[in-house]
Write an enzyme that holds these catalytic residues in place. Sequence first.
Site, PDB file in Angstrom:
ATOM      1  N   GLN A  76      -5.254  -1.482   9.233  1.00  0.00           N
ATOM      2  CA  GLN A  76      -5.087  -2.844   8.724  1.00  0.00           C
ATOM      3  C   GLN A  76      -5.661  -3.837   9.738  1.00  0.00           C
ATOM      4  OE1 GLN A  76      -3.872  -3.552   5.663  1.00  0.00           O
ATOM      5  NE2 GLN A  76      -4.129  -5.746   5.958  1.00  0.00           N
ATOM      6  N   LYS A 136       0.845  -1.202   0.000  1.00  0.00           N
ATOM      7  CA  LYS A 136       0.000   0.000   0.000  1.00  0.00           C
ATOM      8  C   LYS A 136       0.880   1.250   0.000  1.00  0.00           C
ATOM      9  CE  LYS A 136      -3.794  -2.536   2.085  1.00  0.00           C
ATOM     10  NZ  LYS A 136      -4.585  -2.966   3.231  1.00  0.00           N
ATOM     11  N   ASP A 182     -11.392   2.560   3.519  1.00  0.00           N
ATOM     12  CA  ASP A 182     -11.703   1.129   3.376  1.00  0.00           C
ATOM     13  C   ASP A 182     -13.210   0.882   3.270  1.00  0.00           C
ATOM     14  OD1 ASP A 182      -9.780  -0.868   3.188  1.00  0.00           O
ATOM     15  OD2 ASP A 182      -9.225  -0.714   5.298  1.00  0.00           O
TER      16      ASP A 182
HETATM   17  N1  GUN Z   1      -7.138  -7.145   6.197  1.00  0.00           N
HETATM   18  C1  GUN Z   1      -7.336  -7.989   5.165  1.00  0.00           C
HETATM   19  N2  GUN Z   1      -7.798  -7.304   4.089  1.00  0.00           N
HETATM   20  C2  GUN Z   1      -7.905  -6.026   4.473  1.00  0.00           C
HETATM   21  C3  GUN Z   1      -8.322  -4.833   3.808  1.00  0.00           C
HETATM   22  O1  GUN Z   1      -8.712  -4.818   2.636  1.00  0.00           O
HETATM   23  N3  GUN Z   1      -8.272  -3.702   4.544  1.00  0.00           N
HETATM   24  C4  GUN Z   1      -7.873  -3.693   5.831  1.00  0.00           C
HETATM   25  N4  GUN Z   1      -7.877  -2.535   6.480  1.00  0.00           N
HETATM   26  N5  GUN Z   1      -7.474  -4.760   6.474  1.00  0.00           N
HETATM   27  C5  GUN Z   1      -7.488  -5.918   5.791  1.00  0.00           C
END
Ligand code: GUN
Length: 279
Positions: A91, A47, A114
């Site tokens: 995350q 990211k 998100d």
């Molecule tokens: N953990 C697994 N996939 C994701 C995601 O797309 N976003 C976030 N914030 N955590 C995750």
Amino acid sequence: MIIDGKKVAFLILEELKEKVKKFDKKPGLAVILANDDPSSRIYVASKEKHSLNLGYKSCVYRFDNSITQGKLTELIHELNENPDINGILVQLPLYSHLNESEIIELIDPRKDVDGFHPFNIGKLYAGFNPYAVCCTPKGIVKLLKAYNIKIEGKNALVIGRSNIVGKPVASLLSNENATVTLAHSKTQNLKEYTKNADIIVSATGKAKLITSSMVKKGAVVIDVGIIKQDNGRLVGDVDFEKVKDVASYITPVPGGVGPMTIACLMENTFELFLLHNKR
Ligand code: GUN
């Protein structure tokens, strides 16, 4: 036909790069990593890399397990107020001593890149326009559209009911007028459901859960699973080599849904940047 998520994601990122160049200000993405899960570390690094590639401001906060709910709360409040930050991503999962839902609810819904805040989830469910749509579900629908795959009127089976993928992708597909079934680990006779599905979205993390005898000829198979095998190879929920001969379209792992998740995160960050800079 194999759906090339890498290619579709690349095109989205290239287009974004051009759009970002037109602004003096940079979109800002803050990412909080508060777990010790090795895959999360890889995702967060990716990211960060993609943000910098696009010319975004990237702030990554990495914490060991001494981080407290109070400190994380303070940080989210600060980021909510920070005008240079347009998107806040926590995350998941968080260390088990932290309260995940409480943290997500602290994020300003206008910075919830998100799309996990109940405000945005509720809007998605209602068929209204959320500030951001969850990245993996959004990426899946974009992939289907990129390949002109009809969704309306189709029987779509989603396997897995997580807040990150299963539940929101079921809402999105329903909003696109599919007839949606949401199956999960307690579903009995899964094969009865898969055999009837025109579109299967599998998000369970169970390797080779979906075999060729479970799939209707000509079905579209979207594999959201990413499982690291003992030999280091990544595989999905679907027995790709066999199912590809039955399906009309199928996503590979890696190179299917994964790159779309990142591309949609970058797109969401840019959309929130536009929202915050609207005159
Ligand atoms: N953990 C697994 N996939 C994701 C995601 O797309 N976003 C976030 N914030 N955590 C995750």
